[in-house]
Design an enzyme around this catalytic site. Sequence first.
Site, PDB file in Angstrom:
ATOM      1  N   GLY A   1       3.124 -17.283  15.983  1.00  0.00           N
ATOM      2  CA  GLY A   1       2.565 -18.298  15.081  1.00  0.00           C
ATOM      3  C   GLY A   1       2.909 -19.696  15.540  1.00  0.00           C
ATOM      4  N   ALA A   2       2.911 -19.906  16.865  1.00  0.00           N
ATOM      5  CA  ALA A   2       3.453 -21.159  17.413  1.00  0.00           C
ATOM      6  C   ALA A   2       2.382 -22.147  17.852  1.00  0.00           C
ATOM      7  CB  ALA A   2       4.402 -20.857  18.573  1.00  0.00           C
TER       8      ALA A   2
ATOM      9  N   ARG B   1       1.043 -24.144  15.963  1.00  0.00           N
ATOM     10  CA  ARG B   1       1.241 -25.369  15.161  1.00  0.00           C
ATOM     11  C   ARG B   1       2.526 -25.222  14.334  1.00  0.00           C
ATOM     12  NH1 ARG B   1      -3.396 -24.216  10.479  1.00  0.00           N
ATOM     13  NH2 ARG B   1      -1.930 -23.250   9.009  1.00  0.00           N
TER      14      ARG B   1
ATOM     15  N   ASP C   1      -2.781 -10.652  16.981  1.00  0.00           N
ATOM     16  CA  ASP C   1      -2.500 -10.487  15.553  1.00  0.00           C
ATOM     17  C   ASP C   1      -1.198  -9.691  15.472  1.00  0.00           C
ATOM     18  OD1 ASP C   1      -2.260  -9.718  12.934  1.00  0.00           O
ATOM     19  OD2 ASP C   1      -4.295  -8.904  12.751  1.00  0.00           O
ATOM     20  N   VAL C   2      -0.136 -10.315  14.981  1.00  0.00           N
ATOM     21  CA  VAL C   2       1.171  -9.649  15.009  1.00  0.00           C
ATOM     22  C   VAL C   2       1.224  -8.411  14.105  1.00  0.00           C
ATOM     23  CG1 VAL C   2       2.483 -11.719  15.665  1.00  0.00           C
ATOM     24  CG2 VAL C   2       2.201 -11.157  13.224  1.00  0.00           C
TER      25      VAL C   2
ATOM     26  N   SER D   1      12.609 -17.619   3.885  1.00  0.00           N
ATOM     27  CA  SER D   1      12.204 -18.791   3.103  1.00  0.00           C
ATOM     28  C   SER D   1      13.091 -18.881   1.874  1.00  0.00           C
ATOM     29  CB  SER D   1      10.746 -18.633   2.663  1.00  0.00           C
ATOM     30  OG  SER D   1      10.413 -19.595   1.674  1.00  0.00           O
TER      31      SER D   1
ATOM     32  N   TYR E   1       4.816 -13.147  -1.253  1.00  0.00           N
ATOM     33  CA  TYR E   1       5.539 -13.905  -0.216  1.00  0.00           C
ATOM     34  C   TYR E   1       7.054 -13.796  -0.424  1.00  0.00           C
ATOM     35  CZ  TYR E   1       6.457 -18.136   2.656  1.00  0.00           C
ATOM     36  OH  TYR E   1       6.902 -19.041   3.596  1.00  0.00           O
TER      37      TYR E   1
ATOM     38  N   ALA F   1       8.204 -10.391   0.613  1.00  0.00           N
ATOM     39  CA  ALA F   1       8.216 -10.285   2.076  1.00  0.00           C
ATOM     40  C   ALA F   1       9.396 -11.043   2.666  1.00  0.00           C
ATOM     41  CB  ALA F   1       6.902 -10.821   2.648  1.00  0.00           C
ATOM     42  N   LYS F   2       9.656 -12.245   2.151  1.00  0.00           N
ATOM     43  CA  LYS F   2      10.711 -13.069   2.748  1.00  0.00           C
ATOM     44  C   LYS F   2      12.108 -12.535   2.419  1.00  0.00           C
ATOM     45  CE  LYS F   2       8.402 -16.168   5.098  1.00  0.00           C
ATOM     46  NZ  LYS F   2       8.275 -15.963   6.555  1.00  0.00           N
TER      47      LYS F   2
END
Length: 253
Positions: free
Chosen positions: A13-14, A16, A62-63, A141, A153, A156-157
């Site tokens: 995801g690098a 940006r 796509d990871v 996060s 989210y 997941a985090k």
Amino acid sequence: MGRFDGRVAVVTGAARGIGFGTATRFAEEGAAVAILDLDESSAADAAARLGEGVRAVGVGVDVADADQVEAAVQRVVDELGGLHILVNNAGVTRDNLLFKMTEQDWDVVMGVHLKGAFLMSRAAQKHFVAQKYGKIVNLSSTSALGNRGQANYSAAKMGVQGFTRTLGIELGPFGINVNAVAPGFIATEMTDATATRLGMGVEEFRELNAQHNPVRRVGYPADIAAAVAFLCSDEGSYITGQTLYVDGGATLV
Ligand code: NAD
């Protein structure tokens, strides 16, 4: 002498945001860098922006897709000559209150953050174990601790933190450190999109969030990159399984 001379770092995801900031830091400190992101041309553009003389490659992947991940990791090893550092940074949000959250909102977020980190780590560990050296940093996060509208989210985090602890246990004996960084509010396109969704201006939203932590500013990708780089450096080799909150103290208040 850079801390990462002779190392190969992969950041997902690098193209940006935090991922690009982290890739930039690794490149500045001597690493060869692979930028993985959904779109191959965006990844390649980002790799080119790391600067002249930097050994870098951009790979479209796509990871959350096992075959694509295996191929991407092998391509990095072939093109950059090894693999030493993996940063599982790719991420998406699909925010909604529980009663409006769709099954797809849930599955997409779990797929990218949790399955993505699993697939990438599994593909990388083969190389790490064989050479008895590796560093993995997973992006968690502050939302792991709970955040309205982010049941998917947040789950997941927090899952990322459990995943990190378990890999720390399993991979430590092979010279591999596995840690997580949990950012607070970082000014990126992800948080800009949240501002838009809430009907607020980007600057107004950043200012509001700056007031929510003791240091009274928002974070920037470079703040996260510095923490990731430390954990991936040999100075961090006695640290494993940990989650470092980089949030201006937001979780203190
Ligand atoms: P961003 O949206 O700016 O960038 C995320 C990148 O991930 C994008 O380039 C996107 O194309 C890529 N991506 C998405 N799905 C992918 C997939 N399936 N495969 C490969 N790449 C994929 O986000 P950001 O703000 O830079 O966030 C980076 C990470 O940090 C994420 O894991 C995010 O959850 C986490 N994080 C961000 C903040 C913040 O305030 N910005 C706070 C805490 C945690």
